[in-house]
Design an enzyme around this catalytic site. Structure first.
Site, PDB file in Angstrom:
ATOM      1  N   HIS A 208       0.789  -1.455   0.702  1.00 10.84           N
ATOM      2  CA  HIS A 208      -0.096  -0.343   0.295  1.00 10.84           C
ATOM      3  C   HIS A 208       1.019   0.760  -0.439  1.00 10.84           C
ATOM      4  CE1 HIS A 208      -3.658  -2.448   2.045  1.00 10.84           C
ATOM      5  NE2 HIS A 208      -3.926  -2.086   0.224  1.00 10.84           N
TER       6      HIS A 208
ATOM      7  N   CYS B 254       2.873  13.034  -7.737  1.00 10.74           N
ATOM      8  CA  CYS B 254       2.240  14.493  -8.437  1.00 10.74           C
ATOM      9  C   CYS B 254       0.616  13.541  -9.369  1.00 10.74           C
ATOM     10  CB  CYS B 254       3.220  14.480  -9.768  1.00 10.74           C
ATOM     11  SG  CYS B 254       1.690  15.518 -10.896  1.00 10.74           S
TER      12      CYS B 254
ATOM     13  N   CYS C 133       3.252  20.039  -7.496  1.00 10.68           N
ATOM     14  CA  CYS C 133       4.779  19.830  -8.581  1.00 10.68           C
ATOM     15  C   CYS C 133       5.123  20.324  -9.657  1.00 10.68           C
ATOM     16  CB  CYS C 133       3.997  18.673  -9.500  1.00 10.68           C
ATOM     17  SG  CYS C 133       4.746  17.583 -10.140  1.00 10.68           S
TER      18      CYS C 133
ATOM     19  N   ASN D 271      -3.582 -12.786  15.855  1.00 10.58           N
ATOM     20  CA  ASN D 271      -4.472 -11.222  16.012  1.00 10.58           C
ATOM     21  C   ASN D 271      -5.077 -11.731  17.184  1.00 10.58           C
ATOM     22  OD1 ASN D 271      -6.678  -9.401  15.691  1.00 10.58           O
ATOM     23  ND2 ASN D 271      -6.060  -9.835  13.771  1.00 10.58           N
TER      24      ASN D 271
ATOM     25  N   GLU E 243      -8.266 -10.799  17.953  1.00  7.74           N
ATOM     26  CA  GLU E 243      -9.485 -11.137  17.439  1.00  7.74           C
ATOM     27  C   GLU E 243      -9.704 -12.244  16.683  1.00  7.74           C
ATOM     28  OE1 GLU E 243     -12.259  -9.005  19.073  1.00  7.74           O
ATOM     29  OE2 GLU E 243     -10.294  -7.458  20.100  1.00  7.74           O
TER      30      GLU E 243
HETATM   31  C1  BJW Z   1      -3.600  -6.528  16.208  1.00  5.58           C
HETATM   32  C2  BJW Z   1      -2.553  -6.053  18.394  1.00  5.58           C
HETATM   33  C3  BJW Z   1      -1.638  -6.509  18.452  1.00  5.58           C
HETATM   34  C4  BJW Z   1      -4.464  -4.815  17.253  1.00  5.58           C
HETATM   35  N1  BJW Z   1      -1.593  -7.733  17.174  1.00  5.58           N
HETATM   36  N2  BJW Z   1      -2.797  -8.042  16.138  1.00  5.58           N
HETATM   37  C5  BJW Z   1     -16.394  -1.139  -3.103  1.00  5.58           C
HETATM   38  C6  BJW Z   1     -16.456   0.483  -3.804  1.00  5.58           C
HETATM   39  C7  BJW Z   1     -14.741   0.797  -3.893  1.00  5.58           C
HETATM   40  C8  BJW Z   1     -13.902  -0.721  -3.872  1.00  5.58           C
HETATM   41  C9  BJW Z   1     -13.959  -1.882  -3.417  1.00  5.58           C
HETATM   42  C10 BJW Z   1     -15.551  -1.437  -2.802  1.00  5.58           C
HETATM   43  N3  BJW Z   1     -15.928  -2.811  -1.672  1.00  5.58           N
HETATM   44  C11 BJW Z   1     -14.383  -3.662  -2.329  1.00  5.58           C
HETATM   45  C12 BJW Z   1     -14.087  -2.563  -2.474  1.00  5.58           C
HETATM   46  C13 BJW Z   1     -11.488  -2.696  -3.179  1.00  5.58           C
HETATM   47  C14 BJW Z   1     -11.114  -2.657  -1.366  1.00  5.58           C
HETATM   48  C15 BJW Z   1     -11.528  -2.793  -0.171  1.00  5.58           C
HETATM   49  O1  BJW Z   1     -10.879  -3.729   0.178  1.00  5.58           O
HETATM   50  N4  BJW Z   1     -12.546  -2.466   0.206  1.00  5.58           N
HETATM   51  C16 BJW Z   1     -13.071  -3.282   1.339  1.00  5.58           C
HETATM   52  C17 BJW Z   1     -13.178  -2.147   2.833  1.00  5.58           C
HETATM   53  C18 BJW Z   1     -14.714  -3.063   1.188  1.00  5.58           C
HETATM   54  N5  BJW Z   1     -10.365  -2.070  -2.265  1.00  5.58           N
HETATM   55  C19 BJW Z   1      -9.090  -1.632  -3.056  1.00  5.58           C
HETATM   56  O2  BJW Z   1      -9.735  -0.287  -3.037  1.00  5.58           O
HETATM   57  C20 BJW Z   1      -8.060  -1.760  -3.297  1.00  5.58           C
HETATM   58  N6  BJW Z   1      -8.037  -1.776  -4.548  1.00  5.58           N
HETATM   59  C21 BJW Z   1      -8.566  -2.126  -5.279  1.00  5.58           C
HETATM   60  O3  BJW Z   1      -9.415  -3.505  -5.266  1.00  5.58           O
HETATM   61  O4  BJW Z   1      -8.556  -2.387  -6.480  1.00  5.58           O
HETATM   62  C22 BJW Z   1      -9.393  -2.159  -7.722  1.00  5.58           C
HETATM   63  C23 BJW Z   1     -10.424  -1.908  -7.636  1.00  5.58           C
HETATM   64  C24 BJW Z   1     -10.537  -0.315  -8.480  1.00  5.58           C
HETATM   65  C25 BJW Z   1     -11.431   0.042  -8.444  1.00  5.58           C
HETATM   66  C26 BJW Z   1     -12.331  -0.180  -7.885  1.00  5.58           C
HETATM   67  C27 BJW Z   1     -12.810  -1.434  -6.965  1.00  5.58           C
HETATM   68  C28 BJW Z   1     -11.575  -1.811  -6.859  1.00  5.58           C
HETATM   69  C29 BJW Z   1      -6.814  -0.695  -2.600  1.00  5.58           C
HETATM   70  C30 BJW Z   1      -7.045  -1.234  -0.711  1.00  5.58           C
HETATM   71  C31 BJW Z   1      -6.031   0.703  -0.153  1.00  5.58           C
HETATM   72  C32 BJW Z   1      -6.617   0.562   1.346  1.00  5.58           C
HETATM   73  N7  BJW Z   1      -5.845   1.630   1.038  1.00  5.58           N
HETATM   74  C33 BJW Z   1      -5.244   1.740   2.860  1.00  5.58           C
HETATM   75  C34 BJW Z   1      -4.594   2.778   3.305  1.00  5.58           C
HETATM   76  C35 BJW Z   1      -3.579   3.094   2.828  1.00  5.58           C
HETATM   77  C36 BJW Z   1      -2.202   4.135   3.133  1.00  5.58           C
HETATM   78  C37 BJW Z   1      -2.714   4.835   4.478  1.00  5.58           C
HETATM   79  O5  BJW Z   1      -1.744   3.791   5.258  1.00  5.58           O
HETATM   80  O6  BJW Z   1      -3.417   5.291   4.759  1.00  5.58           O
HETATM   81  O7  BJW Z   1      -4.694   0.885   3.698  1.00  5.58           O
HETATM   82  S1  BJW Z   1      -7.112   1.646   4.228  1.00  5.58           S
HETATM   83  C38 BJW Z   1      -6.016   0.467   5.094  1.00  5.58           C
HETATM   84  O8  BJW Z   1      -7.189  -0.739   5.427  1.00  5.58           O
HETATM   85  C39 BJW Z   1      -4.790   0.806   5.052  1.00  5.58           C
HETATM   86  C40 BJW Z   1      -5.331  -0.883   5.941  1.00  5.58           C
HETATM   87  O9  BJW Z   1      -3.748  -1.107   4.830  1.00  5.58           O
HETATM   88  C41 BJW Z   1      -5.422  -1.716   5.507  1.00  5.58           C
HETATM   89  C42 BJW Z   1      -6.064  -2.685   6.097  1.00  5.58           C
HETATM   90  O10 BJW Z   1      -5.950  -2.339   7.182  1.00  5.58           O
HETATM   91  P1  BJW Z   1      -5.349  -3.717   8.128  1.00  5.58           P
HETATM   92  O11 BJW Z   1      -3.858  -3.834   8.350  1.00  5.58           O
HETATM   93  O12 BJW Z   1      -6.094  -5.060   8.348  1.00  5.58           O
HETATM   94  O13 BJW Z   1      -5.635  -2.397   9.509  1.00  5.58           O
HETATM   95  P2  BJW Z   1      -7.251  -2.788  10.477  1.00  5.58           P
HETATM   96  O14 BJW Z   1      -6.908  -1.927  11.004  1.00  5.58           O
HETATM   97  O15 BJW Z   1      -8.483  -3.046   9.480  1.00  5.58           O
HETATM   98  O16 BJW Z   1      -7.307  -3.946  11.329  1.00  5.58           O
HETATM   99  C43 BJW Z   1      -6.412  -4.219  12.448  1.00  5.58           C
HETATM  100  C44 BJW Z   1      -6.419  -5.176  12.725  1.00  5.58           C
HETATM  101  O17 BJW Z   1      -5.020  -5.900  14.226  1.00  5.58           O
HETATM  102  C45 BJW Z   1      -7.386  -6.072  13.506  1.00  5.58           C
HETATM  103  O18 BJW Z   1      -7.388  -7.451  13.168  1.00  5.58           O
HETATM  104  C46 BJW Z   1      -7.164  -5.719  15.046  1.00  5.58           C
HETATM  105  O19 BJW Z   1      -8.111  -7.043  15.875  1.00  5.58           O
HETATM  106  C47 BJW Z   1      -5.616  -6.333  15.023  1.00  5.58           C
HETATM  107  N8  BJW Z   1      -4.435  -5.642  16.159  1.00  5.58           N
HETATM  108  N9  BJW Z   1      -3.365  -4.649  17.942  1.00  5.58           N
HETATM  109  C48 BJW Z   1      -1.822  -8.291  16.970  1.00  5.58           C
HETATM  110  N10 BJW Z   1      -0.996  -5.960  19.374  1.00  5.58           N
HETATM  111 ZN    ZN Z   2       3.546  16.306 -12.120  1.00  5.75          ZN
END
Ligand code: BJW
Ligand code: ZN
EC number: 2.3.1.286
Length: 241
Positions: A116, A124, A144, A209, A211
């Site tokens: 990500h 840009c 830019c 995890n 959870e």
């Molecule tokens: C512990 C702990 C401890 C706590 N020890 N564990 C409808 C409309 C539009 C798009 C979609 C749609 N339906 C599906 C999509 C696709 C979409 C998607 O998946 N959405 C879902 C939410 C439904 N995905 C995308 O859009 C992706 N692109 C894509 O699919 O392209 C093709 C496409 C194009 C056009 C249309 C549709 C598809 C891109 C996804 C990009 C995600 N970006 C982010 C921001 C990144 C930059 C930033 O950091 O600011 O990425 S969002 C955020 O979520 C971030 C994370 O990497 C990502 C995942 O989250 P993560 O890491 O799992 O964190 P949490 O908070 O969810 O979970 C933490 C966990 O840790 C929990 O389980 C806790 O229990 C646990 N925990 N303490 C161990 N101590």
């Molecule tokens: Zn530019």
């Protein structure tokens, strides 16, 4: 011991792929996205992570990244990150991380694929310009040379992952004999499909995890504890070899 039920299978493992998410950095003081941590100044973090949110209010989204960058720059890898880095001494290790914080690299891991993007990178919104900012950011997004607005080089909802990185991630997921999924809710695609590739190769799947997640039932072992408590214990299995 946490790994007792599968420790004989773990010993034969040659290649481990880690799939990590925000939870692995939680014990370094970096908030996760979902749950009560996912709020920032009463904004839903998930609503800020889109290009439309950025175009609507560039300064707001930029400030969100600025605050996170400050926090990330002052954060240290925790025992979970360090354990994964240590494992490289015993077995082939690749990390597929959804995190942008660079803490795996800071811990010393050498094979890290950032799915990500990265908090230090900007690009840009229009042309191909990319850069890295290691110092403090300005209060508002800079412009830019082409005159358009610069943005964080991270992957927002609706955007595709960097294709070279993603293709390489799939290859590693296909090749591993153990996949450890730590600190991710597995709700975001396509990263949440990586365990399926590993399973197709008959890899062992272990989740770390506190959870349940959507895929807990697919796991060979689901450890309900934090990554800093759990991952150091995984190392000891290899050290005994
Ligand atoms: C512990 C702990 C401890 C706590 N020890 N564990 C409808 C409309 C539009 C798009 C979609 C749609 N339906 C599906 C999509 C696709 C979409 C998607 O998946 N959405 C879902 C939410 C439904 N995905 C995308 O859009 C992706 N692109 C894509 O699919 O392209 C093709 C496409 C194009 C056009 C249309 C549709 C598809 C891109 C996804 C990009 C995600 N970006 C982010 C921001 C990144 C930059 C930033 O950091 O600011 O990425 S969002 C955020 O979520 C971030 C994370 O990497 C990502 C995942 O989250 P993560 O890491 O799992 O964190 P949490 O908070 O969810 O979970 C933490 C966990 O840790 C929990 O389980 C806790 O229990 C646990 N925990 N303490 C161990 N101590
Ligand atoms: Zn530019």
């Amino acid at each position: 011991m946490m790994f007792d039920s599968i420790k004989d299978q773990i010993r034969d493992v040659k290649k481990i792929v880690f799939v990590t998410g925000a939870g692995i950095s939680q014990e370094s003081g970096i908030p996760t996205f979902r749950g009560k941590d996912g709020l920032w100044r009463n904004y839903d973090a998930m609503k800020l992570a889109t290009i439309n949110a950025f175009y609507d209010n560039p300064k707001l989204v930029w400030e969100w990244y600025n605050e996170r960058r400050k926090n990330i720059f002052s954060a240290h890898p925790n025992e979970g990150h360090k354990a994964i880095a240590d494992l490289e001494k015993y077995v082939d290790v690749v990390i597929l991380t959804q995190n942008i914080d660079g803490l795996h690299q800071k811990a010393g891991s050498t094979q890290v694929l950032e799915l990500h993007g990265s908090i230090v990178k900007i690009k840009c919104t229009v042309c191909d310009f990319k850069d890295e900012i290691m110092t403090d950011f300005s209060d508002s997004p800079p412009l830019c040379k082409c005159g358009n607005i610069l943005r964080p080089d991270v992957v927002w909802f609706g955007e595709s992952l960097p294709q070279d990185v993603w293709q390489e991630a799939i290859i590693h997921a296909n090749q591993c004999d153990l996949m450890v999924i730590a600190g991710t809710s597995l709700v975001v695609s396509p990263a949440n499909t990586l365990p399926i590739y590993a399973k197709q190769n008959n890899a062992l799947l272990i989740e770390v995890n506190p959870e349940d997640t959507e895929m807990s039932l697919e796991m060979d072992l689901a450890i309900r504890n934090t990554s800093a408590n759990t991952l150091p214990k995984l190392i000891s299995l290899f050290r005994e070899n």
